[in-house]
Motif scaffolding. Structure first.
Motif, PDB file in Angstrom:
ATOM      1  N   ASP A 116       0.799  -1.222   0.000  1.00 19.92           N
ATOM      2  CA  ASP A 116       0.000   0.000   0.000  1.00 19.92           C
ATOM      3  C   ASP A 116       0.836   1.280   0.000  1.00 19.92           C
ATOM      4  O   ASP A 116       0.279   2.377   0.086  1.00 19.92           O
ATOM      5  CB  ASP A 116      -0.994   0.027   1.165  1.00 19.92           C
ATOM      6  CG  ASP A 116      -0.352  -0.049   2.542  1.00 19.92           C
ATOM      7  OD1 ASP A 116       0.889   0.042   2.634  1.00 19.92           O
ATOM      8  OD2 ASP A 116      -1.101  -0.203   3.543  1.00 19.92           O
ATOM      9  N   ILE A 127      -6.642   4.555   2.981  1.00 17.57           N
ATOM     10  CA  ILE A 127      -7.315   3.262   3.066  1.00 17.57           C
ATOM     11  C   ILE A 127      -8.313   3.070   1.927  1.00 17.57           C
ATOM     12  O   ILE A 127      -8.392   1.991   1.322  1.00 17.57           O
ATOM     13  CB  ILE A 127      -8.023   3.100   4.424  1.00 17.57           C
ATOM     14  CG1 ILE A 127      -6.987   3.010   5.553  1.00 17.57           C
ATOM     15  CG2 ILE A 127      -8.912   1.853   4.423  1.00 17.57           C
ATOM     16  CD1 ILE A 127      -7.586   2.830   6.933  1.00 17.57           C
ATOM     17  N   THR A 131      -7.962   0.143  -0.741  1.00 17.23           N
ATOM     18  CA  THR A 131      -9.015  -0.863  -0.729  1.00 17.23           C
ATOM     19  C   THR A 131      -9.549  -1.096  -2.131  1.00 17.23           C
ATOM     20  O   THR A 131      -9.786  -2.245  -2.543  1.00 17.23           O
ATOM     21  CB  THR A 131     -10.152  -0.442   0.214  1.00 17.23           C
ATOM     22  OG1 THR A 131      -9.650  -0.338   1.551  1.00 17.23           O
ATOM     23  CG2 THR A 131     -11.300  -1.450   0.187  1.00 17.23           C
ATOM     24  N   THR A 154       0.949  -3.748   4.315  1.00 20.85           N
ATOM     25  CA  THR A 154       0.980  -2.349   4.733  1.00 20.85           C
ATOM     26  C   THR A 154       2.399  -1.976   5.114  1.00 20.85           C
ATOM     27  O   THR A 154       3.098  -2.745   5.772  1.00 20.85           O
ATOM     28  CB  THR A 154       0.038  -2.064   5.906  1.00 20.85           C
ATOM     29  OG1 THR A 154       0.061  -0.659   6.185  1.00 20.85           O
ATOM     30  CG2 THR A 154       0.423  -2.824   7.163  1.00 20.85           C
ATOM     31  N   ASP A 172      -4.185   1.954  12.834  1.00 17.63           N
ATOM     32  CA  ASP A 172      -4.235   2.149  11.384  1.00 17.63           C
ATOM     33  C   ASP A 172      -4.082   0.813  10.679  1.00 17.63           C
ATOM     34  O   ASP A 172      -4.816   0.488   9.734  1.00 17.63           O
ATOM     35  CB  ASP A 172      -3.146   3.136  10.959  1.00 17.63           C
ATOM     36  CG  ASP A 172      -3.277   3.577   9.500  1.00 17.63           C
ATOM     37  OD1 ASP A 172      -4.223   3.136   8.815  1.00 17.63           O
ATOM     38  OD2 ASP A 172      -2.421   4.365   9.041  1.00 17.63           O
ATOM     39  N   ARG A 176      -6.741  -1.120   8.292  1.00 21.33           N
ATOM     40  CA  ARG A 176      -6.404  -1.526   6.927  1.00 21.33           C
ATOM     41  C   ARG A 176      -6.632  -3.019   6.732  1.00 21.33           C
ATOM     42  O   ARG A 176      -7.130  -3.448   5.678  1.00 21.33           O
ATOM     43  CB  ARG A 176      -4.957  -1.142   6.607  1.00 21.33           C
ATOM     44  CG  ARG A 176      -4.757   0.359   6.391  1.00 21.33           C
ATOM     45  CD  ARG A 176      -3.293   0.751   6.212  1.00 21.33           C
ATOM     46  NE  ARG A 176      -3.166   2.199   6.047  1.00 21.33           N
ATOM     47  CZ  ARG A 176      -3.121   2.834   4.881  1.00 21.33           C
ATOM     48  NH1 ARG A 176      -3.182   2.140   3.754  1.00 21.33           N
ATOM     49  NH2 ARG A 176      -3.014   4.145   4.821  1.00 21.33           N
ATOM     50  N   TYR A 180      -8.987  -4.278   3.813  1.00 19.90           N
ATOM     51  CA  TYR A 180      -8.417  -5.102   2.747  1.00 19.90           C
ATOM     52  C   TYR A 180      -9.090  -6.476   2.711  1.00 19.90           C
ATOM     53  O   TYR A 180      -9.285  -7.054   1.629  1.00 19.90           O
ATOM     54  CB  TYR A 180      -6.910  -5.250   2.923  1.00 19.90           C
ATOM     55  CG  TYR A 180      -6.124  -3.947   2.906  1.00 19.90           C
ATOM     56  CD1 TYR A 180      -6.710  -2.756   2.475  1.00 19.90           C
ATOM     57  CD2 TYR A 180      -4.804  -3.903   3.328  1.00 19.90           C
ATOM     58  CE1 TYR A 180      -6.001  -1.558   2.472  1.00 19.90           C
ATOM     59  CE2 TYR A 180      -4.072  -2.715   3.319  1.00 19.90           C
ATOM     60  CZ  TYR A 180      -4.676  -1.545   2.905  1.00 19.90           C
ATOM     61  OH  TYR A 180      -3.962  -0.365   2.904  1.00 19.90           O
TER      62      TYR A 180
END
Length: 258
Positions: A116, A127, A131, A154, A172, A176, A180
């Motif tokens: 990411d 995000i 995504t 990540t 965070d 994520r 995801y």
């Protein structure tokens, strides 16, 4: 195609919390055969060693065609599942991701690392954007009929010194992982995370199998297993150790010769 589907299913089944699959990362057909002969159940390329072995630096600097050709030769050299580090899929938009994923699957690989970070920068995609990128990768895989394993990575922890890892970063990462997963990710990769408490909390917070990389200072395999990690990879470590050994031996030979 059927064999590729079977290999993808086999690879996914290797990911078990508390019984992690060990992926000792390889970079070409020769290293793939060596690690297979050592008893590996599956193989994973690492973007850094693949690039460095071809004279490039990491970060999508190796031409995509070269990376694909390398993956194809690895798959042809071994009979076990091979997952490819696709970095950022060599594309920013979802159309480009879809096209490149289909081309990568044509090499015979059965999964991808997909990060990411915005390649070439210090930033991460937000995000929502990432995504959508993960969803595009999943849709592309599904369109081919191959249940490819998407290891959604990540870079939150990798881009920060371990001493600075904090609750906000972990929150965070967990957000994520959830996003995801909803987008179709098969696993969650948190390279650079070394704190045992944070690793356990991350493993407990997501149903996705968590991948931790065995960098210096990372808890050992036995500890990671107890924490609930489902996949342990080695990234550029094997390549760097091999190069250091090669340099030492070359130095000895050159010095003894004159």
């Amino acid at each position: 195609m059927t064999d590729q589907i079977t290999q993808a299913e086999t690879f996914a089944a290797l990911h078990k919390k508390g019984d992690p699959v060990i992926l000792y990362n390889i970079w070409d057909a020769g290293s793939a055969a060596a690690v297979r002969d050592a008893g590996a159940k599956a193989l994973a390329t690492g973007s850094a060693p693949v690039a460095m072995a071809q004279g490039f630096t990491d970060g999508q600097n190796i031409p995509f065609e070269t990376a694909l050709d390398n993956a194809r030769r690895i798959v042809e050299a071994v009979e076990i599942p091979v997952t490819m580090d696709l970095e950022g899929a060599y594309a920013e938009d979802t159309f480009g991701i879809s096209a490149n994923v289909k081309r990568a699957l044509e090499t015979g690989v059965i999964g991808f690392n997909f990060e990411d970070q915005i390649v070439g920068t210090k930033d991460l995609y937000d995000i929502e954007t990432q995504t959508a990128r993960v969803a595009a990768m999943r849709e592309s895989c599904d369109a081919t009929g191959i249940p490819a394993f998407i290891n959604a990575r990540t870079d939150i922890f990798l881009k920060a010194h371990p001493d600075t890892h904090d609750e906000a970063m972990l929150d965070d990462a967990m957000a994520r992982a959830e996003a995801y997963a909803d987008a179709g990710a098969s696993g969650f990769f948190a390279p650079g995370l070394k704190d045992e408490t944070m690793i356990k909390r991350l493993c407990d917070a997501t149903d996705l199998p968590v991948n931790i990389i065995a960098l210096p200072g990372t808890p050992d395999t036995q500890t990671l297993t107890k924490l609930g990690v489902a996949r342990i990879s080695y990234g550029p470590v094997p390549y760097r150790q091999m190069i250091a050994w090669l340099q030492d031996k070359a130095r000895e030979a050159l010095q003894s010769g004159g």
